[in-house]
Design a protein around this motif. Structure first.
Motif, PDB file in Angstrom:
ATOM      1  N   HIS A 752       2.794  13.461  -4.561  1.00 41.21           N
ATOM      2  CA  HIS A 752       2.202  14.108  -3.394  1.00 41.21           C
ATOM      3  C   HIS A 752       3.299  14.831  -2.626  1.00 41.21           C
ATOM      4  O   HIS A 752       4.474  14.468  -2.701  1.00 41.21           O
ATOM      5  N   MET A 774      -0.537  16.441  -6.419  1.00 37.38           N
ATOM      6  CA  MET A 774      -1.645  16.352  -5.456  1.00 37.38           C
ATOM      7  C   MET A 774      -1.081  16.452  -4.047  1.00 37.38           C
ATOM      8  O   MET A 774      -0.857  15.448  -3.373  1.00 37.38           O
ATOM      9  N   ARG A 776      -0.616  17.631   0.062  1.00 43.70           N
ATOM     10  CA  ARG A 776      -1.367  17.803   1.312  1.00 43.70           C
ATOM     11  C   ARG A 776      -1.008  19.192   1.838  1.00 43.70           C
ATOM     12  O   ARG A 776       0.046  19.402   2.410  1.00 43.70           O
ATOM     13  N   TRP A 780      -5.130  24.848   3.648  1.00 40.91           N
ATOM     14  CA  TRP A 780      -5.535  24.897   2.240  1.00 40.91           C
ATOM     15  C   TRP A 780      -6.773  25.755   2.041  1.00 40.91           C
ATOM     16  O   TRP A 780      -6.974  26.318   0.965  1.00 40.91           O
ATOM     17  N   PHE A 862      -7.555  20.787  -8.672  1.00 39.81           N
ATOM     18  CA  PHE A 862      -7.151  19.839  -7.634  1.00 39.81           C
ATOM     19  C   PHE A 862      -7.923  20.075  -6.330  1.00 39.81           C
ATOM     20  O   PHE A 862      -8.407  19.122  -5.701  1.00 39.81           O
ATOM     21  N   LEU A 863      -8.050  21.327  -5.905  1.00 32.67           N
ATOM     22  CA  LEU A 863      -8.728  21.615  -4.643  1.00 32.67           C
ATOM     23  C   LEU A 863     -10.191  21.180  -4.684  1.00 32.67           C
ATOM     24  O   LEU A 863     -10.735  20.685  -3.690  1.00 32.67           O
ATOM     25  N   GLN A 865     -11.341  18.673  -6.441  1.00 29.89           N
ATOM     26  CA  GLN A 865     -11.314  17.213  -6.314  1.00 29.89           C
ATOM     27  C   GLN A 865     -11.002  16.812  -4.869  1.00 29.89           C
ATOM     28  O   GLN A 865     -11.552  15.845  -4.343  1.00 29.89           O
ATOM     29  N   TYR A 866     -10.135  17.574  -4.239  1.00 28.67           N
ATOM     30  CA  TYR A 866      -9.694  17.266  -2.879  1.00 28.67           C
ATOM     31  C   TYR A 866     -10.855  17.337  -1.882  1.00 28.67           C
ATOM     32  O   TYR A 866     -11.007  16.461  -1.030  1.00 28.67           O
ATOM     33  N   ASP A 869     -13.595  14.312  -2.701  1.00 34.62           N
ATOM     34  CA  ASP A 869     -13.215  12.902  -2.821  1.00 34.62           C
ATOM     35  C   ASP A 869     -12.459  12.468  -1.568  1.00 34.62           C
ATOM     36  O   ASP A 869     -11.272  12.757  -1.408  1.00 34.62           O
ATOM     37  N   LEU A 872      -9.432  10.136  -2.231  1.00 32.60           N
ATOM     38  CA  LEU A 872      -8.240  10.854  -2.682  1.00 32.60           C
ATOM     39  C   LEU A 872      -7.490  11.436  -1.489  1.00 32.60           C
ATOM     40  O   LEU A 872      -6.253  11.353  -1.420  1.00 32.60           O
ATOM     41  N   ARG A 873      -8.222  12.016  -0.553  1.00 32.46           N
ATOM     42  CA  ARG A 873      -7.563  12.597   0.626  1.00 32.46           C
ATOM     43  C   ARG A 873      -6.834  11.520   1.424  1.00 32.46           C
ATOM     44  O   ARG A 873      -5.728  11.745   1.936  1.00 32.46           O
ATOM     45  N   ILE A 876      -3.588  10.596  -0.409  1.00 34.01           N
ATOM     46  CA  ILE A 876      -2.567  11.633  -0.230  1.00 34.01           C
ATOM     47  C   ILE A 876      -1.940  11.522   1.152  1.00 34.01           C
ATOM     48  O   ILE A 876      -0.711  11.579   1.310  1.00 34.01           O
TER      49      ILE A 876
END
Length: 986
Positions: A752, A774, A776, A780, A862-863, A865-866, A869, A872-873, A876
C-alpha cells in the motif's frame, strides 16, 4: 580469521526455548530404534542421541561438552532416563564408529570424502563476484548441505575461503598489474604522495563529492571529470574484471587513506586505485547528467517566474486597454453614424497615448497572455551556454531508440557553435520536440517559408536532452544511472528457459495471448460484479458527470477493554535507555555480528560488540561521534566511533543487522495479532540536509530542503527496508525495490502507498512481479477508468469509463515486458533504475507505452475493487496509517543534530537512515517483548484479555525510553530470556 558470527555456520543457541527444543531435538520412533540398536548402556545411548540430533541440527559432530545443558535435559527426558544419567565418555574408536553409523543412517558423506573439492569449487565460482570471506563461507556451507556432505570445522572453511579468495583476487591484481606500464605505475603511486603536510594527497581529489546544483559547481564538476580522464586507467586495464569486483575494490580503496594504501603490495595497490578511478569516472558522469537536468529545470523555473513578473507588470496596461475598449463601445452606442463615431474614437485613442502606444501595449500583452514561458528562456540559458556545450562534448551520448533526431540536432549546434545569425540555414528534423516548442522556435516569412530561430532552437535542444536523459531515450556511455538500460537486460535467449517456471510461480499465463485474455477476462468480470453490486454498495455514488463519490466512514473507536489494557501496559513498562535496549536486542538477536572490516577479516578492535552498539546508537540517533563521545564517560572516543562507522559498517551490513531483528520479531506471537505479514505500506518522510550536496533539493509537498527516507513497513509494524532518495523523485520509482531487496522472513505480496507511490508503469510492473499494488490515492476519482472492451456497456457504472485498454499493444510487447521482469528478478537491473526511466513520458519508447497500457488495465482493476469493497478500503487506510506512524516513531530517535543529516556523502546519508531503522526496529522488538511479558502477568493476575484488545495495541511506544543524559553501556549484563508464545482466550 573471519568471525563465525557473521556467517551461516550452524551453532548451538545459548538459551534455546522450549518450542525450539521440541522442534529440533525430539527424536522420532525410527531414531529411538536406531539409538537402541547401536548402544546398550543409558549413558552411551544418551551420547549417541546427542550426536545424532546435534548432527541433524548443525551438520557436523560437536564435542559433547559443547552441547547446551537444556538440550541434554530435553533428550534425557525424551529417552525416559532419570536425572542421574549423564552422557558417557567414549573412546576415540567407538566415537568414530558412532560417526560412521550416523552418517550412514542420515545418508550423509564425510567431509574427507570429496567435501574439500566441492567446497573449493563453490568458493572459487563465487569469488569471481563476491569478496567478503563470510559470504564465501556461506556459499560453501550451502553447497555442502545441498550435496549432503558433513560440514568441517569452521576454521577449515575459513582457511579455504581465504586461500581461494587470495588466489582469485591475486589473479585479478596480477592481470591488471601486467597491463600497466612502468610510467603508469609510477603515476598511480604519485597519487599517494603528500608533498606538504598542510595539503591533502591527490587521492582525496578522486574521492571528491559533488556539491549542490549551481552553475559554478556545474563547471567544477566538468573540471573534475576532465581531471579524472587524465589519470591512469581505461577499460583495457580492467577488462575481464567483473563489475561487482570493481565496485568492491573501489569501496575498499575509498575508505582508506594514502598512508594505508601505501602499505599494500604494488599489484594490489595499483588495482585498488584503478578501480577507484574507474568508479569515480562512472559516478561523476552520473552526477554530471543529474546536475545538467537540475540546471535545465532551474532555467525553466526562472522562465516561469519571469512570465509571472511580466504578467504583473502588464496587468495595469491590460486594465487600461479594457477601459479604452469599454469607452469605444460607449461611443459606438451614442453615435449611430460612422463618421461621428470614427471622429470620436480617433479623439479617444489620441488621449490614451495614440495608436502606436496602444498597439505596442497590445503586442506586449498578447506575447505574455498564455502559459508559454519558452520564449523567455534565452537570457537565463545564455550564462550556461559555454558550460553545457563543453559538457556534451565530454559526454558520449547515444540514442536508445531508432530516432536520432535529437543527437543530430546536438551535432548541428556543436558544428555551428560560433555562428552569429538569428536564423538557421540548414533544414532540421524537429521530431524530438513538442508542439509548443515548435511553435516557439519557428517563424513563417511573408513568402511562406518556415525559419528556425537559432538561439531558441539551442535552448529547445538541451531542454529536450534533459527530458530524454530522464526518460532513457538518450543514454550516457560509461555511466551507471544514465546508461542504456537495454544493455542491462538479460538477452531473450537467457530469459526463455526461465519463463515457464517464473510464470508458474506468480500465476501468470506463459504466452502473450493467454496473458492478455486472462487479464481482460478478469477486468471484465470485476467490472460486471461492480456494476451488479452498485445499488447494494451504498458507499459509492456516480454523478451525472461520471465522477464517483465515496461516502466517508467513521473510524472505529478503541474499546474500553483495549484502553484499559493499553494504560496498564504503559504503567508497567520498565524504563530503559536506548543503549540498554540495543544491548538487550543484541544479546537476543546477535545483530552486531554483521559489522566488521570491509576486507572481511576478523575485528581488529577491542570489545567489538560494545563498539558496534555504541556506533549504532551514535549514528542511529544522529548524535555524531563528537557529541556522543562527550556523554559516554570515556567508553569510546570520537575517533573510535568515526573509525568504526567508516571502516566496519556499510549499508549492506546495516540491512543484514536489521534483518536479524526482523527475523526474530517474526517469530514472536504478539505481532501476529496486528497482521499476517502479507501486507506492507510504503511512505516517505523528509529529513533535513545541508545544501552542499547534489541529492538535497527543495520540495513543495514536504515544505523544506532535504531528502526523503522512503520506508517499507510491514502490517506487523516493523520496518522492512528503507531508501534515501531526492525530494524531486517520484516515490513510486522505489516502491518495488523495497520489496525485492527485503530478504527477511517477512515477505509481503501486497503493498500500500499514497498517491506518490503509484503510477501506470508501476502498476504494470507490480502485476508482472506478482505484487499487488493497492495505494490510497488522493483525488482518485479524477483518474481515468479504462474500458475492458470497446463493446462493453454497463447499466450503472458506464459513465466511469473514458478510454479503452490497448490490448494489442500489450500483446505485441509481451516478450519485452517479460524480459524486463526476468532481468529484475535475476538481479541484472534494479526496478528503480528501470522505473526512473519509465516514469517519465516518452513518445519514442514503445516499452514505456506498453507498460502504461498494462498499468491502465491493472489500475482500473484496482479502482473497481476499491470502490466496491469497504473492507479493502479500511485495510489500505490502516496499513498506510502504520507507515505514517512509523515515520514519526523513527524520527523520535533521530533527536541529535536538530534532526539534520550533516554528511554530504550520499553513502553516509543512506547509512544514516538505515542506522535509524536499526534503532527503531530494536525498540519495536524490545517493546513487543515487554508487552508480551506484561500481558502474561496481567492474565495470571486474573485479567480477561481478548485478541480484539491486543489487536488495538501498537509497539510504537516511547514514554519509557530515555534518550538524554549520560550514556552508560554494559554488554555483559545478560537480559532475561524473552517469551514468544502468547495464548489468549477466544
Amino acid at each position: 580469521m573471519a568471525s563465525i558470527e557473521r556467517t551461516a555456520y550452524p551453532q548451538f543457541k545459548r538459551n534455546p526455548v522450549v518450542r525450539e527444543l521440541i522442534a529440533a531435538y525430539t527424536p522420532t520412533d525410527d531414531e529411538l530404534a536406531f539409538i537402541a540398536d547401536n548402544a546398550r548402556q543409558p549413558g552411551h545411548r544418551l551420547t549417541l542421541a546427542l550426536l545424532l540430533k546435534s548432527f541433524q541440527r548443525l551438520g557436523y559432530f560437536p564435542a559433547i561438552d559443547e552441547v547446551p545443558a537444556a538440550v541434554i535435559r530435553h533428550l534425557r527426558n525424551a529417552l525416559r532416563y532419570r536425572i542421574q544419567v549423564k552422557p558417557a565418555e567414549i573412546a576415540p574408536n567407538k566415537r568414530y564408529r558412532y560417526f560412521q553409523r550416523i552418517r550412514a543412517y542420515l545418508q550423509v558423506r564425510a567431509y574427507a570424502d570429496g567435501g574439500l573439492d566441492v567446497a573449493a569449487r563453490a568458493i572459487h565460482e563465487a569469488a569471481a563476484v563476491m569478496d567478503n570471506p563470510a559470504d564465501l563461507i556461506n556459499v560453501a556451507i550451502e553447497q555442502l548441505v545441498r550435496d549432503r556432505i558433513e560440514l568441517p570445522a569452521f576454521s577449515a572453511l575459513d582457511r579455504l575461503a581465504r586461500r581461494v579468495r587470495t588466489l582469485v583476487n591475486g589473479r585479478y591484481f596480477a592481470l591488471i598489474d601486467k597491463r600497466l606500464t612502468a610510467d603508469e605505475k609510477q603515476r598511480l603511486d604519485d597519487l599517494l604522495v603528500v608533498t606538504d603536510a598542510r595539503i591533502k594527497s591527490p587521492l582525496q581529489a578522486i574521492k571528491r563529492l559533488p556539491k549542490r546544483s549551481s552553475l559554478q559547481h556545474f563547471q567544477e564538476l566538468l573540471d573534475h571529470i576532465a581531471a579524472l580522464d587524465e589519470l591512469v586507467g581505461s577499460e583495457r586495464h580492467l577488462a575481464d574484471v567483473p563489475e561487482l569486483k570493481r565496485k568492491h575494490f573501489a569501496a575498499e580503496a575509498r575508505v582508506l587513506d594514502a598512508a594505508e594504501l601505501r602499505d599494500f603490495g604494488p599489484a594490489k595497490r595499483h588495482a585498488l586505485l584503478l578501480c577507484l578511478i574507474h568508479r569515480a569516472r562512472v559516478q561523476t558522469r552520473d552526477d554530471l547528467a543529474e546536475m545538467f537536468i537540475k540546471r535545465m529545470g532551474n532555467l525553466h523555473n526562472r522562465g516561469k517566474e519571469e512570465l509571472e513578473r511580466l504578467r504583473a507588470r502588464y496587468r495595469e496596461k491590460t486594465e487600461a486597454i479594457v477601459a479604452t475598449m469599454s469607452d469605444v463601445i460607449q461611443v459606438l452606442d451614442r453615435h449611430p453614424g460612422d463618421t461621428d463615431a470614427g471622429r470620436e474614437i480617433r479623439r479617444l485613442v489620441s488621449t490614451r497615448g495614440g495608436v502606436q502606444t496602444l498597439q505596442a501595449d497590445c503586442d506586449a500583452i498578447a506575447a505574455h497572455s498564455g502559459d508559454n514561458h519558452l520564449p523567455l528562456l534565452w537570457p537565463f540559458y545564455k550564462s550556461h551556454r559555454a558550460t553545457i556545450l563543453r559538457m556534451v562534448r565530454m559526454l558520449d551520448l547515444e540514442s536508445t531508440t531508432e530516432d536520432r533526431s535529437l543527437i543530430d540536432a546536438i551535432e548541428l549546434i556543436l558544428s555551428q557553435e560560433r555562428a552569429r545569425g538569428d536564423w538557421l540555414d540548414e533544414p532540421v528534423d524537429l521530431a524530438f520536440t513538442t508542439q509548443l516548442w515548435r511553435k516557439t522556435i519557428t517563424h513563417r516569412t511573408e513568402q511562406g517559408e518556415e525559419r528556425i530561430h537559432r538561439r531558441l532552437f539551442e535552448v529547445c535542444v538541451f531542454s529536450s536532452l534533459a527530458n530524454e536523459l530522464k526518460s532513457g531515450d538518450v543514454a550516457v556511455r560509461g555511466s551507471e544511472t544514465y546508461a542504456d538500460y537495454r544493455e542491462q537486460l538479460l538477452p531473450w535467449e537467457q530469459c526463455e528457459p526461465l519463463l515457464d517456471d517464473y510464470c508458474r510461480q506468480v500465476g501468470l499465463p506463459a504466452s502473450a495471448v493467454g496473458f492478455v485474455n486472462a487479464l481482460q477476462s478478469k477486468l471484465m468480470q470485476v467490472a460486471d460484479l461492480t456494476d451488479q453490486g452498485y445499488l447494494e454498495n451504498g458507499q459509492v455514488i456516480i454523478g451525472d458527470d461520471g465522477f464517483p463519490v465515496l461516502k466517508r466512514h467513521k473510524a472505529k473507536d478503541m474499546s474500553s477493554g483495549a484502553r484499559a489494557l493499553e494504560t496498564a501496559i504503559l504503567d508497567r513498562l520498565r524504563e530503559r535507555s536506548v543503549i540498554e535496549i540495543l544491548c538487550d536486542v543484541a544479546h537476543w538477536t546477535r545483530w552486531p555480528r554483521h559489522f566488521g572490516p570491509l576486507s572481511g577479516s576478523d575485528t581488529k578492535i577491542d570489545q567489538p560488540t560494545e563498539r558496534y552498539v555504541l556506533t549504532a546508537f551514535t549514528y542511529g540517533c544522529n548524535l555524531g561521534p563528537a557529541q556522543a563521545a562527550r556523554h559516554l564517560r570515556g567508553a569510546a572516543s570520537a575517533h573510535m566511533l568515526s573509525f568504526v562507522n567508516r571502516r566496519h559498517v556499510d549499508a549492506n551490513k546495516l540491512a543484514a543487522a536489521c534483518r536479524d531483528i526482523i527475523n526474530s520479531y517474526a517469530g514472536l506471537q504478539l505481532p501476529k495479532f496486528w497482521g499476517d505479514g502479507k501486507r506492507a505500506a510504503a511512505d516517505g518522510t523528509k529529513y533535513d540536509l545541508y545544501d552542499q550536496n547534489l541529492l538535497a533539493s527543495y520540495h513543495i509537498r514536504y515544505g523544506g530542503y532535504g531528502g526523503i527516507a522512503y520506508h517499507h513497513v510491514s502490517d506487523t509494524y516493523v520496518a522492512l527496508f528503507s531508501h534515501f532518495i531526492p525530494c524531486g523523485v517520484w516515490e513510486a520509482v522505489y516502491i518495488i525495490d523495497g520489496l525485492l531487496k527485503n530478504t527477511s522472513d517477512i515477505q509481503p505480496d501486497t503493498v500500500h502507498a499514497d498517491t506518490q507511490g503509484q503510477s501506470l508503469p508501476v502498476f504494470g510492473l507490480s502485476h508482472l512481479l506478482g505484487i499487488q499494488l493497492m495505494p490510497r490515492i488522493r483525488n482518485w476519482r479524477d483518474y481515468r477508468f479504462f474500458r475492458p472492451d470497446e463493446d462493453s456497456r454497463y447499466e450503472h457504472i458506464d459513465a466511469l469509463f473514458r478510454e479503452d485498454v490497448d490490448w494489442d499493444l500489450i500483446e505485441t510487447h509481451w516478450k519485452d515486458l517479460m524480459q524486463v521482469v526476468l532481468s529484475i528478478k535475476s538481479g541484472k537491473i534494479a526496478a528503480s533504475t528501470l522505473l526512473r526511466k519509465l516514469g517519465n513520458y516518452s513518445r519514442k519508447n514503445r516499452l514505456y507505452q506498453a507498460f502504461r497500457a498494462l498499468g491502465a488495465a491493472v489500475r482500473t482493476l484496482f479502482l473497481l475493487q476499491y470502490i466496491s469493497d469497504r473492507e479493502l478500503r479500511e485495510q489500505i487506510t490502516a496499513s498506510t496509517n502504520k507507515v505514517e506512524a512509523y515515520n514519526g516513531f523513527s524520527k523520535y530517535f533521530f533527536f541529535g543534530g536538530e534532526g539534520v543529516i550533516a554528511d554530504n556523502d550520499p553513502l553516509e546519508q543512506e547509512k544514516a537512515v538505515k542506522y535509524n531503522d536499526l534503532v527503531a526496529n530494536a525498540v519495536i522488538f524490545h517493546n513487543v517483548v515487554e508487552q508480551t511479558r506484561i500481558i502474561k502477568t496481567l492474565m495470571r493476575a486474573g485479567w480477561k484479555i481478548t485478541p480484539e484488545d491486543v489487536a488495538a495495541l501498537s509497539p510504537y511506544v516511547t514514554s519509557h525510553v530515555k534518550r538524554f543524559g549520560d550514556y552508560l553501556i554494559d554488554v555483559d549484563a545478560l537480559p532475561e530470556p524473552y517469551e514468544i508464545e502468547l495464548a489468549l482466550a477466544a
